[in-house]
Design a protein around this motif. Sequence first.
Motif, short mmCIF file in Angstrom:
data_model
loop_
_atom_site.label_atom_id
_atom_site.label_comp_id
_atom_site.label_asym_id
_atom_site.label_seq_id
_atom_site.Cartn_x
_atom_site.Cartn_y
_atom_site.Cartn_z
N GLY A 104 36.64 63.67 -4.08
CA GLY A 104 38.07 63.42 -3.99
C GLY A 104 38.84 64.44 -4.79
N VAL A 105 39.88 65.01 -4.18
CA VAL A 105 40.67 66.05 -4.84
C VAL A 105 42.13 65.62 -4.85
CG1 VAL A 105 41.24 68.50 -4.93
CG2 VAL A 105 39.08 67.76 -3.89
N GLY A 106 42.71 65.54 -6.05
CA GLY A 106 44.12 65.19 -6.18
C GLY A 106 44.75 65.87 -7.37
N ASP A 107 46.03 65.58 -7.58
CA ASP A 107 46.74 66.15 -8.73
C ASP A 107 47.62 65.13 -9.44
OD1 ASP A 107 48.66 66.19 -6.48
OD2 ASP A 107 49.96 67.21 -7.91
N THR A 108 47.91 63.99 -8.78
CA THR A 108 48.91 63.08 -9.32
C THR A 108 48.28 61.82 -9.89
OG1 THR A 108 50.47 63.90 -7.67
CG2 THR A 108 51.09 61.90 -8.85
N ILE A 109 47.99 61.85 -11.18
CA ILE A 109 47.63 60.66 -11.94
C ILE A 109 48.48 60.67 -13.20
CG2 ILE A 109 45.29 60.49 -11.02
CD1 ILE A 109 44.27 61.71 -13.65
N THR A 110 48.76 59.49 -13.74
CA THR A 110 49.57 59.39 -14.96
C THR A 110 48.94 58.39 -15.91
OG1 THR A 110 50.99 57.62 -14.08
CG2 THR A 110 51.70 59.89 -13.69
N SER A 111 49.22 58.58 -17.18
CA SER A 111 48.85 57.61 -18.21
C SER A 111 49.73 57.85 -19.41
CB SER A 111 47.38 57.74 -18.60
OG SER A 111 47.05 56.83 -19.63
N GLN A 112 50.31 56.79 -19.93
CA GLN A 112 51.08 56.92 -21.17
C GLN A 112 50.97 55.62 -21.95
OE1 GLN A 112 55.07 57.77 -19.58
NE2 GLN A 112 55.74 55.78 -20.34
N PRO A 113 51.13 55.69 -23.27
CA PRO A 113 51.01 54.47 -24.08
C PRO A 113 51.99 53.40 -23.63
CG PRO A 113 51.03 56.42 -25.48
CD PRO A 113 51.39 56.88 -24.09
#
Length: 418
Positions: A311-320
Motif C-alpha cells: 500500500g502506497v499513500g501520503d496522507t496520515i495524521t497524528s497529533q496529541p
Amino acid sequence: MNAQPRSPAQAWLSPDGLLEELSGGTPWLLVQDLDGVCMELVHDPRRRLLDPDYLRAARQLEGRFAVLTNGEHDGSRGVNRLVEQALAGVADPAAEGLYLPGLGAGGVQLQSPHGRVTHPGVSQAELRFLAAVPAWLHAALEERLPPLLPPPAQEHRTELIAAAVLDNPLSPSLNLNPLLAAIGGEVGRQQDLQALALELMESLLEQAASAGLGESFFVHLAPNLGRVDGRERLKPADPDGSGTTDFQLMLRGALKEVGLLVLLNQFIQRRTGTAPLGGEFHVRNAPHDHAGLLELCRSHIDPTQMPRLVGVGDTITSQPAGMGGGWLRGGSDRGFLTLLQELGESFGTANRVVLVDSSGGEVDRPSLADGRLAGLSDPEDPLRIDTTMAGGPRQYIRWFRTLAARQPPEGPQAGRAS
C-alpha cells in the motif's frame, strides 16, 4: 503471527530492499493513492501533472497495480484529463490501455486501463442529487465568502470560487487551497473558512435527507484527525499548517479500506477464475468496519490465494489529544493502509506500507525529512510504516519505473487454475 511494534521512525526496509522483495516469485498487488504520491500537491487541482513514463510503467504492471483514490477518474477535474494531457499527440490512452486502473471516488468509481468507467451500487436518484451540488456550492460561496476574504482577494472572488468548487460527478468537493492561498497566513480567517466549508457540507447532508437520501452520503475531510461518533474530525488550521483543506460529499461505502477488498477480490478472480467475495461484491454492499472486513476475508479467502499487498499513500495524521492524553489519528490513507497491514498479520503475508513525502508541493504537509514522522505518526501508532520515500513523488516515480522494468509481463489470467 502478529508483527512486533516498533517506532514509526524506524522504516527498516529501504526502497531498494522493497524492490528486491517484489522481485521474488510471490504474487503481489500494489495499491496506490494518487495526489501527493505520483503527483505533487498543488493549490489548484487543474494544474496537476502526470509523468508519461509513470503511465507507461503502470501499463507494464497491469494485473499487479491499481489506484485507490478519493479523487475521480472521470469528469472535468478527473485524473483521466491529466492522463490525456500527459500523452497528447503521443499516444491514445483508450486504445493503448494507459488510463490508470482501479477505484476513484473512494471506491465507487471503477475504471479499466482502457478508460471504461462504472459505478456499481450507485442509484440514479443519488447521481441526480450529486449533479446539482456544484452549482449550489458556487451560489452559497458567492453569498457567504466575501466577509472571509481580505480586500485584495475580493476582486478575484469568482475565479477563486471556480477553482475551489470541484464538480466531480460522484464526489463534489470544496478544495480550500486556492482560498487559503488568497487569505495568506491569517489563521483566524483560515479557521473561519474551514468552519464555513463544513457548515455547507452539513447543509448538503440535510438536503439529501429531505430528498429521501439520508443514508446515501457522508462528508470526507482531508486531512482529518480520525472519527468521532461516525464523523470525521476536522484538523483546524494553525501557524504550522493549513489543516483540513478538502471537504468531499461522498457516497456511503466509499471508504478506501472497503475499496481495498474490491481490488483484492478482483485480483484473485483474475488469477483463479473465481471471486472469493462474490462476483457482485462492491463497496456499497460490504461491511464498513475493520473487524467486519477482516472477518469477511478470513471466512472467504483461501490463504493460499492471498497475495502480498503493498500500500502506497501520503496522507496520515497524528497529533496529541491534549489534556486527556493519547493521540488523534486520521488521514485519508490511514484506513486502507491499516487494513492492509492487518491482512498481512492475519494471513501471514509480508504486506508492506509505503509512505511518500508530499510536503514538497504547494500544500502544507508534515515532512519526512528528519525521520521522526512528526504530525504523521507517533510512538504508539498501530500503523507501522515499512518504507518511506522522503524524496516525494519524484523519488516514488523513479522507484515505480524501476519496479515495472524488473517485472516480466503478466497476462490477465496468470496463475489461473486449470
